[in-house]
Design an enzyme around this catalytic site. Structure first.
Site, PDB file in Angstrom:
ATOM      1  N   HIS A  37       0.853  -1.194   0.000  1.00  0.00           N
ATOM      2  CA  HIS A  37       0.000   0.000   0.000  1.00  0.00           C
ATOM      3  C   HIS A  37       0.885   1.238   0.000  1.00  0.00           C
ATOM      4  O   HIS A  37       2.073   1.153   0.315  1.00  0.00           O
ATOM      5  CB  HIS A  37      -0.890   0.003   1.254  1.00  0.00           C
ATOM      6  CG  HIS A  37      -0.075   0.033   2.510  1.00  0.00           C
ATOM      7  ND1 HIS A  37       0.305  -1.103   3.172  1.00  0.00           N
ATOM      8  CD2 HIS A  37       0.497   1.066   3.187  1.00  0.00           C
ATOM      9  CE1 HIS A  37       1.046  -0.792   4.207  1.00  0.00           C
ATOM     10  NE2 HIS A  37       1.199   0.529   4.245  1.00  0.00           N
ATOM     11  N   HIS A 121       6.041   6.571  -1.268  1.00  0.00           N
ATOM     12  CA  HIS A 121       6.721   5.305  -1.545  1.00  0.00           C
ATOM     13  C   HIS A 121       5.848   4.145  -1.098  1.00  0.00           C
ATOM     14  O   HIS A 121       4.982   4.296  -0.235  1.00  0.00           O
ATOM     15  CB  HIS A 121       8.059   5.246  -0.800  1.00  0.00           C
ATOM     16  CG  HIS A 121       7.895   5.188   0.687  1.00  0.00           C
ATOM     17  ND1 HIS A 121       7.740   6.310   1.465  1.00  0.00           N
ATOM     18  CD2 HIS A 121       7.810   4.130   1.539  1.00  0.00           C
ATOM     19  CE1 HIS A 121       7.589   5.960   2.718  1.00  0.00           C
ATOM     20  NE2 HIS A 121       7.610   4.636   2.808  1.00  0.00           N
TER      21      HIS A 121
END
Ligand code: 2AM
Length: 186
Positions: A37, A121
């Protein structure tokens, strides 16, 4: 106390593509496909009695949908001492502004937020042992995802339960990205 974070989920096909980047590195723990995620904000432990109110109040953070584009592989905190391997996202202004507004909103709710600028990220692996050389060959390979783009249509409030077998992430509430591009609620 529930441990919460806010993230953007990824389509199954993209999660499978990211999992194909996994290489054996000593001391590495790769994030399983179903847990990959993009974290927008980390809330940490929040009193049980606050969760429902927070979930309601988060409706105020409206934003327009946008696309996620993969950028490059990287690591935290440095190539000399890699502890986290990640794939970065291009700094799409709507993504950066959503993360900033969520963090601002959480600070207003007295939930401390990192002062460091948001660095979009997706964590791929966490490392327990020094493995700078093995990580360098991972980080230096060309990323075959540069042309992949993902439509971000919602952000999700997750609970993260830490267990001996790893974290279990449960979505508590989904927030569609259908509003304007920012600003206070109408
Ligand atoms: P990251 O690894 O993608 O940076 C759920 O635990 C998510 O919250 C993690 O994927 C992590 O995001 C983020 N997270 C966990 N612990 C954190 C902490 N102490 N500070 C900030 N973010 C954290």
């Amino acid at each position: 106390m529930p441990r919460l974070f806010i993230a953007i989920d990824l389509p199954e096909v993209v999660r499978q593509d990211l999992c194909r980047l996994n290489v054996p590195i000593p001391g590495s723990r790769w994030v399983p496909a179903d847990q990959l995620h993009l974290t927008l904000a980390f809330l940490g432990d929040v009193g049980e009695e606050r969760v429902a109110g927070l979930a309601r109040a988060l409706d105020q953070v409206s934003a327009a949908p946008f696309r996620l584009r993969f950028d490059r592989l990287g690591c935290f905190p440095s190539r000399a001492r890699p502890r986290v391997l990640w794939v970065g996202l291009k700094p799409e202004p709507l993504l950066l502004s959503l993360a900033d507004r969520l963090r601002e909103f959480l600070r207003d709710c007295c939930i401390p937020q990192e002062e460091r600028p948001f660095s979009p990220h997706i964590t791929l692996a966490r490392l327990k042992l020094p493995a700078a050389r093995e990580c360098a060959s991972f980080l230096d390979r060309p990323l075959a995802l540069e042309r992949t783009s993902v439509s971000a249509q919602e952000f999700i409030l997750f609970e993260s339960l830490l267990t001996a077998a790893g974290a279990i992430h449960t979505p508590l509430k989904r927030f569609p990205l259908s509003g304007g591009s920012g600003g206070p609620p109408a």
